[in-house]
Design a protein around this motif. Structure first.
Motif, mmCIF file in Angstrom:
data_model
loop_
_atom_site.group_PDB
_atom_site.id
_atom_site.type_symbol
_atom_site.label_atom_id
_atom_site.label_comp_id
_atom_site.label_asym_id
_atom_site.label_seq_id
_atom_site.Cartn_x
_atom_site.Cartn_y
_atom_site.Cartn_z
ATOM 1 N N ILE A 70 -2.653 3.664 -5.048
ATOM 2 C CA ILE A 70 -1.642 2.644 -4.761
ATOM 3 C C ILE A 70 -1.497 1.703 -5.949
ATOM 4 O O ILE A 70 -2.487 1.300 -6.565
ATOM 5 N N MET A 98 3.536 2.893 -2.941
ATOM 6 C CA MET A 98 2.659 3.711 -2.109
ATOM 7 C C MET A 98 2.971 5.181 -2.355
ATOM 8 O O MET A 98 4.089 5.644 -2.096
ATOM 9 N N VAL A 125 -1.943 -3.891 3.164
ATOM 10 C CA VAL A 125 -2.048 -2.596 2.479
ATOM 11 C C VAL A 125 -2.362 -1.480 3.473
ATOM 12 O O VAL A 125 -1.821 -0.364 3.392
ATOM 13 N N SER A 129 -0.067 1.733 4.243
ATOM 14 C CA SER A 129 -0.597 3.096 4.127
ATOM 15 C C SER A 129 -0.236 3.936 5.347
ATOM 16 O O SER A 129 0.131 5.110 5.236
ATOM 17 N N SER A 132 3.378 4.711 5.144
ATOM 18 C CA SER A 132 3.587 5.727 4.115
ATOM 19 C C SER A 132 3.264 7.117 4.648
ATOM 20 O O SER A 132 3.971 8.092 4.360
#
Length: 396
Positions: A70, A98, A125, A129, A132
Motif C-alpha cells: 500500500i 491500494m 487502512v 483493504s 479493495s
C-alpha cells in the motif's frame, strides 16, 4: 465508466473522500490508466485530466505497488525530489493507493484522494483493504465474464467458419456430381447424333426402325438430364413454411406405400406397417413428407438389389413420444456400407450397387425433414439390416 463510477461515488460519500478512482496497470507503457472515478462536488479542484495520475512518480508508486504494498501519502510537504510540487500542482493533499490483486497478479489500483492532508490510521487502512478486496473480487468476476463472452464469440466464429467450409465443400461436391452425371447422357447423345450424321455423309440408307430407335435413345438420354435437373431443383427449393398444414403421419405412410405397390411387388418385397393407435399430427407439407417415405423405401429397395434374398422385408412403425412423432423403417437387407454411413445424406451418395443412380433420394429426404424441424438418422442393425428414423415435432 458510468456503471463503475456509481459504486465509486457511493464509497466517496460514505468514507467522506474527495475523489475515489480506479486504475489498471498498463505494463507496456509503465503507466496507471484510469478506468473511472467518483462523480461528486467534492472532487472539484483536483486536476484529474491526466489518465496517468501518479505515473510520474515511479520510484514511489511502482516500487511499492509491484510488491503489492500500500502507498500512503499523508502530507505532500514531507515528500522530496519534486514529488511535493507534483502533487500540490494537482491539488492533492493526501492519497492512498491500494493494490488490486487478481489471481496473485497486480492488475490495478484503488486510489483515494483528499484535497487536504490526512493521517491514514490503521482502522482506515484496514477498512480500505477490505473495500479493495471487494473491488478486486468484482473485477475478477467481470474479467471472467468477459473471457466467457470472448470464448463464446470465438466458438460461434469457429462454427460459422466450419459451416461456411461445409457449404463450399457441398457446392464443390454438387458441381462435380452434376458435371459427371450430365456428361454421361450428353456423351451418349453426342455419339448417337454423330452416328446418324456419319450415315448421312456416307449416304448410307437408314431404316425407319433404326431412326425411331435412335430417336427413342436420344429422348431417354434427354429425360435423364431433365431428371437430374428436376432433382437438383427439388434439393435447392425452399418451401414456404406458411403453406404447411396439419398432417397425419399414419396417413402419409399409407399414401406413400400405395404409390409403390407395383414396384414393391415386382421386387418381391413385403412391407409390414404398425400404425400408432393415436393420431400423430405434424405441421408440414403432405406431398413432401410422402416424398420422404418414398425415398427411404426406394433406398432400402436399392440395397436389397445388391444381394440375393428370398425374404425381403421392410417394417414401418409410427409412434408418438415426448412431443415428437417418430417413423421407424427397418429392413432385413445387408445394411449400408460402413464407408457410406457418414456421408449418406450428401448429394450423389448412392446406396445402389455399382453406383446405379444419381444419389439424390436420401439427400432430398434429409433436406425435407430438416425443413420440418426434424431429424433423419440411419444406423446398421447388429442382426443385419438398416434402421432409418424420422423424428418430427408433434402438433398438439
Amino acid at each position: 465508466d458510468s456503471v463503475i463510477s456509481e459504486p465509486l461515488t457511493v464509497i466517496s460519500y460514505v468514507l467522506n473522500i474527495d475523489l475515489v478512482s480506479l486504475f489498471y496497470m498498463e505494463e507496456e507503457i509503465k503507466k496507471m490508466v484510469r478506468i473511472s472515478q467518483s462523480k461528486t462536488s467534492s472532487n472539484k479542484g483536483i486536476k484529474t485530466e491526466s489518465e496517468h495520475l501518479f505515473s510520474d512518480l515511479p520510484d514511489m508508486v511502482y516500487k511499492n505497488l509491484s510488491k503489492s504494498e500500500i502507498v500512503l501519502i499523508s502530507d505532500p510537504e514531507k515528500l522530496q525530489g519534486g514529488k511535493s510540487e507534483y502533487l500540490k500542482e494537482r491539488n492533492v493533499g493526501a492519497a492512498a493507493l491500494m493494490p488490486l490483486n487478481i489471481d496473485r497478479n497486480e492488475m490495478g489500483t484503488f486510489v483515494l484522494i483528499q484535497k487536504r492532508p490526512q493521517n491514514w490510521d490503521n482502522d482506515v487502512v484496514s477498512l480500505l483493504s477490505v473495500i479493495s478486496d471487494i473491488v478486486a473480487s468484482a473485477w475478477k468476476r467481470h474479467r471472467h465474464f468477459l473471457a466467457q463472452i470472448e470464448a463464446e464469440k470465438k466458438h460461434a466464429e469457429a462454427l460459422s467458419t466450419a459451416e461456411e467450409s461445409l457449404r463450399l465443400a457441398s457446392i464443390g461436391t454438387l458441381a462435380a456430381g452434376i458435371t459427371h452425371e450430365i456428361n454421361q447422357p450428353l456423351n451418349a447423345l453426342s455419339m448417337a447424333v454423330n452416328g446418324m450424321l456419319y450415315w448421312k455423309e456416307r449416304k448410307i440408307s437408314i431404316s425407319n426402325e433404326d431412326i425411331y430407335s435412335k430417336l427413342e435413345f436420344i429422348s431417354n438420354q434427354a429425360g435423364r438430364i431433365d431428371n437430374i435437373i428436376q432433382q437438383m431443383r427439388m434439393l435447392a427449393k425452399q418451401d414456404d413454411a406458411e403453406d404447411y398444414r396439419p398432417v397425419e403421419m399414419n396417413e402419409v405412410v399409407e399414401s406413400a406405400l400405395s404409390l409403390l405397390t407395383q414396384r414393391l411387388t415386382s421386387h418381391k418385397i413385403t412391407v409390414h406397417t404398425e400404425k400408432s393407435k393415436e393420431r400423430c399430427i405434424v405441421r408440414g407439407s403432405l406431398s413432401k413428407l410422402e416424398q420422404v417415405i418414398i425415398n427411404l423405401v426406394l433406398s432400402s429397395m436399392s440395397i436389397f438389389d445388391s444381394q440375393e434374398n428370398e425374404s425381403k422385408r421392410i417394417d414401418i412403425r409410427v409412434t408418438s413420444e415426448n412431443s415428437s412423432v417418430i417413423v421407424e423403417m427397418r429392413d432385413n437387407g445387408p445394411g449400408i456400407p460402413g464407408d457410406l454411413l457418414d456421408e449418406l445424406f450428401n448429394p450423389f451418395i448412392t446406396t445402389r450397387e455399382h453406383q446405379k443412380g444419381v444419389g439424390f433420394g436420401l439427400a432430398i429426404a434429409h433436406k425435407i425433414v430438416s425443413e420440418h424441424n426434424g431429424k433423419l438418422n440411419a444406423v446398421n442393425l447388429n442382426g443385419g439390416g438398416c434402421l432409418m428414423t424420422v423424428t418430427l415435432p408433434q402438433k398438439s
